[in-house]
Design a protein around this motif. Structure first.
Motif, short mmCIF file in Angstrom:
data_model
loop_
_atom_site.label_atom_id
_atom_site.label_comp_id
_atom_site.label_asym_id
_atom_site.label_seq_id
_atom_site.Cartn_x
_atom_site.Cartn_y
_atom_site.Cartn_z
N UNK A 74 0.83 -1.20 0.00
CA UNK A 74 0.00 0.00 0.00
C UNK A 74 0.87 1.25 0.00
N UNK A 75 1.90 1.28 0.82
CA UNK A 75 2.79 2.44 0.89
C UNK A 75 3.50 2.68 -0.44
N UNK A 76 3.87 1.62 -1.13
CA UNK A 76 4.60 1.75 -2.38
C UNK A 76 3.69 1.99 -3.59
N UNK A 77 2.37 2.04 -3.36
CA UNK A 77 1.45 2.33 -4.45
C UNK A 77 1.42 3.81 -4.79
N UNK A 78 2.09 4.64 -3.97
CA UNK A 78 2.25 6.06 -4.25
C UNK A 78 3.75 6.37 -4.28
N UNK A 79 4.16 7.38 -5.03
CA UNK A 79 5.60 7.64 -5.17
C UNK A 79 6.25 8.24 -3.93
N UNK A 80 5.45 8.88 -3.06
CA UNK A 80 5.97 9.46 -1.83
C UNK A 80 4.81 9.66 -0.87
N UNK A 81 5.06 10.28 0.25
CA UNK A 81 4.01 10.45 1.26
C UNK A 81 3.10 11.65 0.96
N UNK B 70 -0.94 7.32 1.24
CA UNK B 70 -0.03 8.35 1.75
C UNK B 70 0.12 8.24 3.27
N UNK B 71 -1.00 7.97 3.94
CA UNK B 71 -0.96 7.81 5.40
C UNK B 71 -0.17 6.56 5.76
N UNK B 72 -0.35 5.49 5.00
CA UNK B 72 0.40 4.26 5.24
C UNK B 72 1.89 4.49 5.08
N UNK B 73 2.26 5.23 4.03
CA UNK B 73 3.68 5.50 3.80
C UNK B 73 4.24 6.38 4.91
N UNK C 280 10.82 -4.22 3.75
CA UNK C 280 11.94 -3.73 2.95
C UNK C 280 11.90 -2.21 2.78
N UNK C 281 10.70 -1.65 2.56
CA UNK C 281 10.64 -0.20 2.37
C UNK C 281 11.10 0.53 3.62
N UNK C 282 10.68 0.06 4.78
CA UNK C 282 11.10 0.69 6.04
C UNK C 282 12.61 0.72 6.16
N UNK C 283 13.26 -0.40 5.88
CA UNK C 283 14.72 -0.46 6.04
C UNK C 283 15.44 0.36 4.98
N UNK C 284 14.88 0.39 3.76
CA UNK C 284 15.51 1.23 2.74
C UNK C 284 15.40 2.70 3.10
N UNK C 285 14.24 3.12 3.58
CA UNK C 285 14.08 4.52 3.98
C UNK C 285 14.96 4.84 5.18
N UNK C 286 15.14 3.87 6.08
CA UNK C 286 16.04 4.07 7.21
C UNK C 286 17.46 4.31 6.73
N UNK C 287 17.93 3.50 5.79
CA UNK C 287 19.27 3.69 5.23
C UNK C 287 19.39 5.05 4.56
#
Length: 242
Positions: free
Chosen positions: A73-80, A116-119, A157-164
């Motif tokens: 769901x978070x990755x269905x939009x390009x950003x928040x 967007x809220x999910x992201x 995976x998205x959480x860890x990539x954004x953390x990096x």
């Protein structure tokens, strides 16, 4: 080394060696372990709401049916979409320690969607951990080389990539993410002679995936500045004494 557990909350440990580091940035000085008469110390920081924000999206808002759906769901939009979610549902933990803070969502427009809220919810976890690491670096004087992670939310995976991306260093996920329980078992095994040294234990640790930063440092700094603007709006929301 530095590691963070992504569970219901988030719990950061920065190894400071054989002498405890007194925190000037509202972290805790704690014993990491004691083996063979030698004590190792760490700085510890706790975030109250980590993976629990995903549970809230599932149980409170009904945006998702299962926690595993959050990444898609978070990755269905390009950003928040400029949305920031501060999950201060039980106040704020380290390094803020504000029991009067409350959850805040800012940046909502007519175009804001559930995605967007999910992201923003996933990103809020990484923003809070980045604040812990900034405090730990200031206290210990140790530059972060990489962040090792564990816990249930480390599967995202998205959480860890954004953390990096926020930290500008690699985030490393092991094949076994229940590292806290595994560490307790290893210490017990050392005590009774199942393993002869911590060096032997290190051979059992294997990398599942490394997440390398891909965001420009200036962009990461801008995102963190916006996060802190949202964070400040959540603080002291409830009047003291209520």
């Amino acid at each position: 080394m530095t590691k963070n557990t992504y569970g219901t909350g988030c719990f950061l440990l920065q190894n400071t060696g054989e002498r405890p580091a007194a925190s000037r940035n509202r972290l805790l000085s704690t014993v990491a372990w004691q083996v063979g008469g030698k004590t190792m110390y760490a700085l510890e920081g706790s975030v109250f709401i980590g993976g629990a924000v995903v549970q809230w999206l599932r149980d409170g808002l009904g945006i998702i049916k299962n926690s595993s759906e959050i990444e898609a769901l978070a990755l269905s939009v390009p950003d928040s979409g400029g949305v920031y979610l501060v999950p201060a549902f039980a106040g704020l933990g380290a390094p803020h320690w504000d029991p009067y803070a409350r959850g805040t969502i800012v940046g909502i427009t007519r175009g804001t969607k559930a995605a967007h809220i999910a992201r923003a919810a996933l990103e809020s976890i990484a923003f809070q951990v980045a604040d812990l690491l900034e405090a730990a670096r200031a206290d210990a004087g140790i530059d972060l080389a990489e962040l090792r992670v564990d816990g249930g939310a480390a599967a995202n995976n998205y959480l860890l990539q954004f953390q990096a991306d926020l930290l500008g260093v690699a985030v490393v996920r092991p094949k076994v993410t229940e590292t806290t329980a595994l560490g307790a078992a290893y210490l017990a095994g050392l005590a009774v002679g199942v393993w002869d040294s911590t060096g032997t234990l290190a051979q059992h640790w294997h990398v599942d995936r490394r997440f390398e930063p891909s965001m420009q440092p200036s962009a990461a700094a801008a995102r963190r500045a916006e996060w802190h603007e949202a964070l400040n709006r959540s603080k002291s929301w409830i009047a003291r004494g209520q």
